[in-house]
Design an enzyme around this catalytic site. Structure first.
Site, PDB file in Angstrom:
ATOM      1  CE  LYS A 294      -2.079   0.746   4.068  1.00 24.02           C
ATOM      2  NZ  LYS A 294      -2.725   0.506   5.401  1.00 24.02           N
TER       3      LYS A 294
ATOM      4  CB  SER B  21      -5.790   2.619   5.654  1.00 28.23           C
ATOM      5  OG  SER B  21      -4.772   1.908   6.335  1.00 28.23           O
TER       6      SER B  21
ATOM      7  CB  SER C 216      -5.673  -0.543   8.251  1.00 24.36           C
ATOM      8  OG  SER C 216      -6.213   0.624   8.802  1.00 24.36           O
TER       9      SER C 216
END
Length: 525
Positions: A132, A207, A231
């Site tokens: 990410k 996230s 997340s």
């Protein structure tokens, strides 16, 4: 034993809860009318290599059954096929990856290392992966979805990425995140919104939402995410894959942004693997744990039949959606499966203190550094309000949820205040309950999230639903999200398996067992 006395809800809180639920119900009707049912259909997965565990892909590369270059090209093709519909992959290093894949193939062809040596020293040689856009990859952007950081380039790899590359894995690029990684829908004003591979009208979570999405769509062999409130586990849940949040302070957070400023917040945050197959979690965790891997004793055999299993269907917390019947039914099936196959008589729990999950997390997450300093050039309440008005007319670089979070942070509980210390003590009490319950041979089955993936923007009307994952971060416990098929709406559902500190291997063993029993990842259709 939980002997905590929880006071009945005040009239004020009951009213807030009722109003929120009413507004969320109205929002759901509007979403159904606006989005329709299914969204954009993905092209089918045509390359079988994408349907195989990472350890099997690595074995095939080592044994010259397929080349790293071929696997990489397959992943690149798949990313290009799905990304226009999903918007999950935001930056590539394909040319460098091709060079590294060629070098991996040349090393294997040279015969300078035996197959056994390659397996021991470079177990993921030639295997492509992604991470990410808040975990540093040298030479790529490191924005965390913040417009102010749109030109920041990582100078070095994050420690977890360095460790994986040292074992032969090849990083392909970055996946999308929410602004500053602090919301559970993946959307920012640099790369836009990411869509769910099972239904593009639905969210991917956050996230690590872009990563969960790409794994669910089979665009990468495995991924690395980070988790401070769910997340890794929420995106894994919403996208039908496995995701593991390690025990606290096991995997280095070096190279992750934002940087935790206190030991407490650093203990909440954990980097971990995201995969389509449970069998990949343990070898990946062993690598990214570095020198701490020995604390986990990951190679110690686990007899699932000898585990003590506890479960809880709901935390019964106010301001939270009720747990979806499909998720409750799936957990019941897990309990039945463990009883039929292993003669385990699971014990249902009612841990009352879990009702306080959200205030414990929100209060103890408070930082002395103002939240707006992470996303805005100017600071102060008035600056936030002005930016909110700019957002409403489409002139702000910040997301509306990021700005509201900044505003709430301004009025939050100060660090060190009596209220702050009260919730720290509640956290400690809850951790003691879990430690005593789980011991060295127990696991706790718990919802990852109360509902399958909502529609886009719908989390605004149910903002605290992430409490089921967030509280586990506060307690520092390891937890693995396990997919358990699809809901009646065709969306992924599952649960999380929680164990005691440094007993990650118990979570992973149960995940592998449930994958065998329930099928694990299901290809999006």
């Amino acid at each position: 034993m939980d002997t905590t006395e929880i006071k009945p809800l005040s009239l004020k809180l009951k009213v807030f809860h009722g109003v929120r639920y009413f507004l969320a119900s109205i929002a759901r009707v509007f979403c159904i009318l606006y989005y329709g049912k299914k969204g954009e259909k993905l092209p089918p997965i045509t390359d079988e290599i994408l349907k195989q565990p990472a350890i099997e892909v690595a074995r095939r590369i080592r044994n010259k059954e397929v080349t790293s270059a071929e696997v990489l090209e397959t992943c690149i093709r798949r990313i290009k096929d799905v990304n226009s519909a999903l918007n999950c992959f935001v930056e590539d290093r394909f040319e460098l990856a091709k060079k590294e894949a060629k070098e991996a193939d040349e090393l294997i062809s040279s015969g300078s290392m035996t197959t056994e040596q390659l397996e021991n020293e470079k177990p993921f040689l030639g295997v492509p992966f992604t991470t990410k856009d808040c975990i540093a990859v040298k030479g790529l952007h490191h924005t965390s979805g913040v417009v102010l950081r749109k030109d920041v380039i990582a100078k070095e790899d994050a420690e977890s990425i360095r460790l994986l590359r040292s074992k032969g894995a090849i990083i392909m690029g970055l996946t999308n995140v929410p602004e500053i990684c602090m919301w559970w829908e993946t959307h920012n004003h640099i790369h836009g919104r990411t869509k769910n591979p099972y239904n593009t009208t639905r969210i991917v979570g956050g996230s690590s939402g872009g990563e969960g999405c790409l794994q669910g769509a089979a665009g990468s062999i495995f991924g690395i995410g980070s988790d401070i409130g769910g997340s890794i586990r929420m995106p894994a849940f919403f996208n039908g894959i496995f995701g593991h949040k390690p025990s606290r302070n096991i995997v280095s957070n070096a190279g992750q942004y934002p940087i935790p400023k206190t030991d407490l917040l650093n203990s909440y945050l954990g980097l971990g693997p995201m995969t389509r197959y449970a069998v990949d979690l343990k070898p990946l965790l062993k690598i990214i744990s570095g020198d701490n891997a020995n604390k986990l004793a990951l190679d110690k055999p686990v007899d699932v039949g000898k585990l003590k299993v506890y479960y809880q269907f709901s935390n019964n917390a106010p301001m939270i959606d009720p747990v979806d019947p499909d998720i409750t039914a799936a957990m019941k099936k897990v309990v039945e499966f463990l009883n039929l196959k292993h003669k385990i008589v699971a014990e249902e729990k009612q841990i009352k203190l879990l009702q306080k999950s959200m205030p414990i997390w929100m209060t103890t997450m408070k930082n002395e550094e103002p939240f707006e300093s992470l996303i805005m050039a100017k600071q102060g309440t008035m600056a936030i309000i002005i930016e909110i008005f700019k957002n409403l007319i489409g002139c702000s670089g910040n997301t509306l949820i990021g700005l509201f979070t900044a505003l709430m942070d301004r009025s939050g509980t100060p660090v060190g205040s009596p209220r702050y210390n009260h919730y720290l003590k509640l956290r400690d009490s809850l951790e003691k309950i879990f430690v005593e319950m789980l011991g060295d041979d127990g696991v706790f089955l718990y919802p990852t999230h109360p509902t399958p993936a909502p529609y886009h923007n719908e989390p605004v009307f149910k903002p605290l639903n992430f409490c089921y994952t967030a509280i586990i971060n506060c307690l520092g416990l390891p937890a693995t999200t396990v997919p358990l098929g699809l809901s009646s709406e065709g969306l992924p559902i599952g649960i999380q398996v929680v164990a005691n500190h440094n007993n990650d291997r118990l979570c992973l063993a149960v995940a592998e067992e449930l994958e065998k029993g329930f099928g694990g990842w299901v290809e999006p259709k």
